[in-house]
Design a protein around this motif. Structure first.
Motif, PDB file in Angstrom:
ATOM      1  N   LEU A  21      -3.915   6.069   1.348  1.00  7.77           N
ATOM      2  CA  LEU A  21      -3.289   4.754   1.227  1.00  7.77           C
ATOM      3  C   LEU A  21      -2.017   4.661   2.069  1.00  7.77           C
ATOM      4  N   THR A  22      -1.267   5.754   2.170  1.00 10.89           N
ATOM      5  CA  THR A  22      -0.071   5.757   3.015  1.00 10.89           C
ATOM      6  C   THR A  22      -0.430   5.528   4.473  1.00 10.89           C
TER       7      THR A  22
ATOM      8  N   LEU B 244       0.824  -1.210   0.000  1.00 11.21           N
ATOM      9  CA  LEU B 244       0.000   0.000   0.000  1.00 11.21           C
ATOM     10  C   LEU B 244       0.858   1.259   0.000  1.00 11.21           C
ATOM     11  N   VAL B 245       1.929   1.257   0.796  1.00  7.26           N
ATOM     12  CA  VAL B 245       2.813   2.430   0.846  1.00  7.26           C
ATOM     13  C   VAL B 245       3.464   2.665  -0.517  1.00  7.26           C
TER      14      VAL B 245
ATOM     15  N   THR C 157      -5.929  12.984  -6.508  1.00  6.92           N
ATOM     16  CA  THR C 157      -4.928  11.921  -6.622  1.00  6.92           C
ATOM     17  C   THR C 157      -3.971  11.946  -5.446  1.00  6.92           C
ATOM     18  N   TRP C 158      -3.512  13.139  -5.077  1.00  3.70           N
ATOM     19  CA  TRP C 158      -2.566  13.251  -3.967  1.00  3.70           C
ATOM     20  C   TRP C 158      -3.208  12.813  -2.657  1.00  3.70           C
TER      21      TRP C 158
ATOM     22  N   GLN D 141       1.160   9.510  -5.567  1.00  2.00           N
ATOM     23  CA  GLN D 141       1.500  10.893  -5.273  1.00  2.00           C
ATOM     24  C   GLN D 141       2.536  11.442  -6.255  1.00  2.00           C
TER      25      GLN D 141
ATOM     26  N   CYS E 152      -5.668  10.715  -2.327  1.00  2.88           N
ATOM     27  CA  CYS E 152      -5.827   9.263  -2.395  1.00  2.88           C
ATOM     28  C   CYS E 152      -4.534   8.574  -1.980  1.00  2.88           C
ATOM     29  N   GLY E 153      -3.404   9.092  -2.449  1.00  5.20           N
ATOM     30  CA  GLY E 153      -2.117   8.536  -2.037  1.00  5.20           C
ATOM     31  C   GLY E 153      -1.869   8.696  -0.558  1.00  5.20           C
ATOM     32  N   LEU E 154      -2.273   9.830   0.003  1.00  3.59           N
ATOM     33  CA  LEU E 154      -2.084  10.043   1.441  1.00  3.59           C
ATOM     34  C   LEU E 154      -2.905   9.064   2.268  1.00  3.59           C
TER      35      LEU E 154
ATOM     36  N   ALA F 253       0.908   4.081  -2.825  1.00  4.97           N
ATOM     37  CA  ALA F 253       0.613   5.466  -2.445  1.00  4.97           C
ATOM     38  C   ALA F 253       1.693   6.424  -2.909  1.00  4.97           C
TER      39      ALA F 253
END
Length: 383
Positions: free
Chosen positions: A66-67, A30-31, A59-60, A38, A62-64, A34
């Motif tokens: 998931l992080t 996941l990291v 998008t950013w 990003q 969403c990455g955060l 993510a």
């Protein structure tokens, strides 16, 4: 150690190890996803010249999210499996990042250079996967029930006294780093790894006590929980500081490789000393576990070896708009050419079409005689 409870070798132990291993693999994946999402967000904004800030894109964010989910899974995994089994699984993140960078971000490559450039990366992925299988199969199966009483016994027992040697080593390295300006990559990453060994110890303790509290055995009313929590936060902050300094001085691919090897090695030593994770393992299992770790180290080295490196500093010329005086910048080995900020930059790719040209002062006959000297100096700098 007398009074310390361990899980038995049987269905419960293997089940908990499996849960912890799967959580760690899932969290690292996941990291990696993510980070790629990003990065894709930043690349998209830069390519389309979108005026929005990066934190205003879906998008950013969403990455955060998931992080956060990935780090939460990594955190919980320490409560179920031995520390020595979870720490090397960071190699999963390295493999996933290299694959996603190749496919998802569509990093450019020429067909003729494909094998030359990526064959070592593929070999590194194979070695890393094989090493992950080995240390996951032959890793330690015994681990403690992380109650507050057991953690206190470990802190006041001989394992902590033996582990105290690492604290002395950290103080000596910090002295040379601060007082003698020993800004070597190995020194900085050794400081990060030594702090990281304390971090994984405290993370395992905090995660274990939180899981037991959720299961019904309250551990949050013991002072040792808050001591471990404060140590965890403090060591994470200092690790980030040292890593930030390392990224300003050295190449990121080199940092990723050396940091993984050192941090994993010290984390395994921390688990073996502080939590006595290898006390019930035979020589064969320990040797196969170490072989798996070495295979992962070699695989990560091969994966990060062919990553693109940052370009070195190149001289550039700036001209002040108000005075019309050019300045030649030929120093600053690790400097970066500035963007447009009140001056014209020659050598930096900046679009100044919308900026009115600067009005240069009128030159008399004596000043015109000096102009060829400036042209000669600019040609020496390849401008």
């Amino acid at each position: 150690m007398a009074g310390v409870q361990y899980t038995a070798v049987g269905g419960d132990s293997y089940t908990e190890n499996l849960i912890g291993t799967l959580l760690a693999i899932f969290g690292n994946l996941l990291v990696s996803i993510a980070v790629s999402i990003q990065k894709y967000s930043h690349v998209t904004l830069a390519g389309t010249k979108d005026p929005r800030a990066f934190y205003r894109t879906k998008t950013w964010w969403c990455g955060l999210v998931l992080t956060v989910l990935g780090e939460a899974a990594n955190f919980v995994s320490y409560a179920f499996a031995p520390l020595s089994l979870i720490a090397p699984l960071n190699a999963v993140s390295v493999i996933a990042s290299s694959i996603l960078g190749f496919i998802f971000l569509r990093e450019k490559w020429k067909p003729k250079e494909f094998l030359k450039r990526y064959v070592l990366s593929f070999l590194g992925c194979i070695l890393t996967v094989a090493g992950t299988y080995l240390f996951a199969t032959f890793g330690p199966n015994y681990h403690q029930k992380l109650t507050a009483e057991n953690i206190v016994k470990q802190v006041v027992g001989w394992p902590f006294l033996l582990y105290f040697l690492e604290i002395i080593t950290f103080c000596l390295l910090l002295y040379f780093y601060k007082q003698r300006n020993a800004n070597y990559l190995v020194v900085i990453l050794l400081l990060v790894a030594l702090l990281g060994s304390v971090t994984v110890i405290t993370v395992k303790a905090v995660a274990g006590m939180l899981v037991l509290s959720i299961q019904g055995t309250m551990q949050l009313n013991y002072p040792i929980f808050y001591v471990m929590f404060v140590c965890m936060v403090a060591t994470v902050v200092f690790q980030a500081t040292f890593l930030s300094q390392a990224t300003h001085l050295y190449d990121s691919s080199m940092i990723a490789c050396v940091n993984y090897i050192l941090s994993t090695s010290f984390a395994i030593v921390a688990g073996a000393i502080f939590y006595l994770e290898f006390n019930h393992e035979d020589i064969l299992h320990i040797c196969m576990f170490l072989l798996g770790c070495f295979s992962c180290f070699l695989g990560v080295f091969l994966i990060t070896k062919n990553r693109k490196r940052l370009k070195a500093f190149e001289p550039y010329v700036t001209m002040d708009m108000s005075q019309g005086i050019p300045t030649i910048h030929d120093k600053g080995w690790r400097a970066v050419q500035p963007d447009y900020n009140g001056s014209f930059s020659y050598g930096a790719l900046v679009n100044n079409d919308s900026v009115a040209p600067a009005t240069l002062p009128e030159l008399d006959h004596d000043q015109l005689a000096v102009t060829p000297i400036l042209i000669v100096e600019c040609r020496r700098c390849n401008f």
